[in-house]
Design a protein around this motif. Sequence first.
Motif, PDB file in Angstrom:
ATOM      1  N   GLU A  85     -12.963 -10.335 -17.142  1.00 56.58           N
ATOM      2  CA  GLU A  85     -13.885 -10.320 -18.281  1.00 56.58           C
ATOM      3  C   GLU A  85     -13.421 -11.287 -19.369  1.00 56.58           C
ATOM      4  OE1 GLU A  85     -15.916  -7.138 -21.427  1.00 56.58           O
ATOM      5  OE2 GLU A  85     -14.320  -6.483 -20.083  1.00 56.58           O
ATOM      6  N   THR A  86     -12.109 -11.314 -19.631  1.00 54.15           N
ATOM      7  CA  THR A  86     -11.578 -12.249 -20.629  1.00 54.15           C
ATOM      8  C   THR A  86     -11.857 -13.689 -20.224  1.00 54.15           C
ATOM      9  OG1 THR A  86      -9.809 -10.696 -21.199  1.00 54.15           O
ATOM     10  CG2 THR A  86      -9.467 -12.992 -21.814  1.00 54.15           C
ATOM     11  N   THR A  98      -5.705 -14.680 -14.750  1.00 53.92           N
ATOM     12  CA  THR A  98      -6.522 -14.031 -13.728  1.00 53.92           C
ATOM     13  C   THR A  98      -5.924 -14.254 -12.343  1.00 53.92           C
ATOM     14  OG1 THR A  98      -8.525 -14.313 -15.060  1.00 53.92           O
ATOM     15  CG2 THR A  98      -8.833 -13.868 -12.714  1.00 53.92           C
ATOM     16  N   ARG A 106     -10.223  -6.451 -16.384  1.00 53.78           N
ATOM     17  CA  ARG A 106     -10.060  -6.855 -17.784  1.00 53.78           C
ATOM     18  C   ARG A 106      -9.818  -8.355 -17.912  1.00 53.78           C
ATOM     19  NH1 ARG A 106      -7.092  -2.925 -18.935  1.00 53.78           N
ATOM     20  NH2 ARG A 106      -5.031  -3.884 -18.808  1.00 53.78           N
ATOM     21  N   ASN A 135      -8.060  -2.096 -12.718  1.00 56.78           N
ATOM     22  CA  ASN A 135      -8.475  -2.135 -14.129  1.00 56.78           C
ATOM     23  C   ASN A 135      -7.972  -3.398 -14.809  1.00 56.78           C
ATOM     24  OD1 ASN A 135      -9.717   0.351 -13.842  1.00 56.78           O
ATOM     25  ND2 ASN A 135      -7.941   1.517 -14.575  1.00 56.78           N
ATOM     26  N   ILE A 136      -6.730  -3.787 -14.494  1.00 58.29           N
ATOM     27  CA  ILE A 136      -6.174  -5.004 -15.092  1.00 58.29           C
ATOM     28  C   ILE A 136      -6.957  -6.229 -14.621  1.00 58.29           C
ATOM     29  CG2 ILE A 136      -4.136  -6.494 -15.185  1.00 58.29           C
ATOM     30  CD1 ILE A 136      -2.422  -3.947 -14.965  1.00 58.29           C
TER      31      ILE A 136
END
Length: 770
Positions: A77-78, A37, A74, A70-71
């Motif tokens: 969220e992970t 992240t 994602r 978007n990355i």
Amino acid sequence: MDNELISEQARLDDVVVEIEQQIVAANEAHAAAHSETRAVEGNYAANTSINTLEVDDAMETNAEIQQQRNIVARVNETEAIARQKVATLTTLRQAPYFGRIDIDEAGDQDTLYIGLASLQDDQGEFLIYDWRAPISGIYYNGTLGDVTYPTPIGEMHAELLKKRQYTIANDQIVNMFDTNETVGDELLQYALGQQNDTTMRNIVATIQQEQNAIIRDTKSDLLVVQGVAGSGKTSAILQRIAFLLFHARENLNSDQIVLFSPNRLFSSYIADVLPSLGERNMRQVTLAEFISARLEGLTVQTLFDRYEQGQTDALQVALLIRAKLEDATIMQRLLAYRDTLTVSDIAFDNIYYQNQTYFTASEIQTIFAGFSTQFSIKERLQMTQKALQKQLAKRIEASLDLDWVQEGLDNLTDLEFQTLLGSDYEEDLADEENMNDLLQSAAHKYVARELQAVDDAIYNNHYFDIYRQYADFLQWLGRQDAELADLWQAKRDRFMWALELHQIDLEDAVPLMYLRDLMTNGGTNSQMMYVFVDEMQDYSMAQLLYLKHAFPMAKFTVLGDAEQALFRPVEAPTVLLQKYSEAFTAKRPNMVILNKAYRSTQEIMNFAKALLPDGDQIIAFTRHGALPQMVLSDPQKIGQDLQGIVHQLHEQYGTVAVLTKTQAQAEVAMRHLRSSKLAVQLLHANDRKRTAPILVMPIYLAKGLEFDAVIGYDVSQTNYPDHLATGLLYTLASRAMHALALISIDGTLPRLIEAVAETVQIVESPAILT
């Protein structure tokens, strides 16, 4: 049982090892996700710093930025999933499970262990089943023999062979027993026997069958829970929220659930419960906060303000008008009033710009009058709004070449000019042919920005004066109730007087908001799916119906105790439930009554029950303690007696609460305790945190809370003179888990207690509790 205990302990040891191994792996996964992240966010920051004046490059950059966003989303969220897994496993590690069921499905026998969350081994075998899983309902509802549980393909049948319960601490089975009931008394006795701390305890293991019916109800559009004090209704509701989020996790999130709490302190008190069940907290708000947000700029009278004021200056005539404004029928009267309005009756107002009239009320009235009466008032007001927006747009266009606009643009710095144009700046500046368009666009945005206040006023319907309209409604009510015309006029005058001070009485808030919504088509939130209202008995029917109007798509759960009505007369539970069912016109209503009290000792509940006309319907849990003490003090000794009782109870118990009838009395009690050298906190309505083990507060702030020991301050005939104080005294007494003391500061014994004298021990001053 010894061999079984050895076998069970061995299994627990294996499960603990598995959890610890999974915690290590989950922490590693979380660390890796966190690093990814940070790296992606750093890359995103670098990419978004690209600055180009070429149109093609700008378009390519925008695409890259969107891809980077978007990355980032994602990987965030992970990381959140990994963090949640660590939290869940850590919670499981403390006490992996609390129950076991053995079932036989068509000859196929299985053993299931029930805990706060599911746990699978690396082979995919369930070591622990989540308490919210459909099959886990057998643990709470089933008795030995034939049972059913829901599945996506329909009801499944099984035979329940064994139900076992555990108390686990420090990796050891402290207590284990088999039972045929929902929850064995042994486990509940153990849980309730512990001293209370500052956070509401979440004992999922001890959910009763009636509570389970509340928790797992997914069909009712109106669920009414009448629960006696200490029956676990609030705990069941929080567990219901956790269950609903688990059950409908694909279609429901915590932002679509709102809980109306009785006060801010209670909101803080329950804040850790949902996270301990593995879910993110739902929204919490008090009624006063909700109304204040919708009537911005006004100080809204709270229920507590009204109560405090009502101790000295509540007049019967004022109470009569208040009752009419808070009755369910006020909603129909507002509708009837709206339907009588003509063009000249509607309270239009000027729209101002820099203290000058920009649109006059008569202009706006003319626009409104131009629309056909075949449209409703609501539709014509919406059409008026659109017409005003169009007129504003025309005035903006007509102003672009005016001197004040050009002068304003010339005075902008380069940075201000770029900020004004935003994304248009780089794209248009790249092409000199577009320079005129750029300047025209700048002029348009400058004028629009300068006139933003006008645009906001139109958007927020400020051309419609809801306060003058509501005052007219009050006068209209006087014309409908000729015998009360003077009282309605007096109410109208008080409303206008309070408005001058930017204040509004609580009984006026809901009718005013509903009238505004009826006329402007605002005030509704269709995103909210579940609304929970705690302490329902303290809400007027008009307030509850407004919440139903405000959240039209939501299913409602209202809970409380009719016997704990502090702000209105006590009503029988059956009467209260009938009122809700009829007013909400629910298609699938459900009512659950919890009449078993688990919080307090039997001696405390025997006293509390005796105060109520239907107290014999309450079933007290069999956990014994000392009789409540009634201390007869006097004004010269009250400080000494209060300090002595507080010292004595604090030595035995964790939390001690001194509860008073009013905030003023709480401040007096606090003065008596300031020299005691004890950690004491005086609480007010706006406080959110408890910071001391000894608390002083009015009774209404203690609603929903529980304490190891409670001291009722100034429980005298003067302070609790008649049956109207029954709800107060019952609420006060039922906050106590282990010990209850009541102090009469003038030595008088209230007639309310005199009638139930056999349930208390009367102690003369100086007070030494036994």
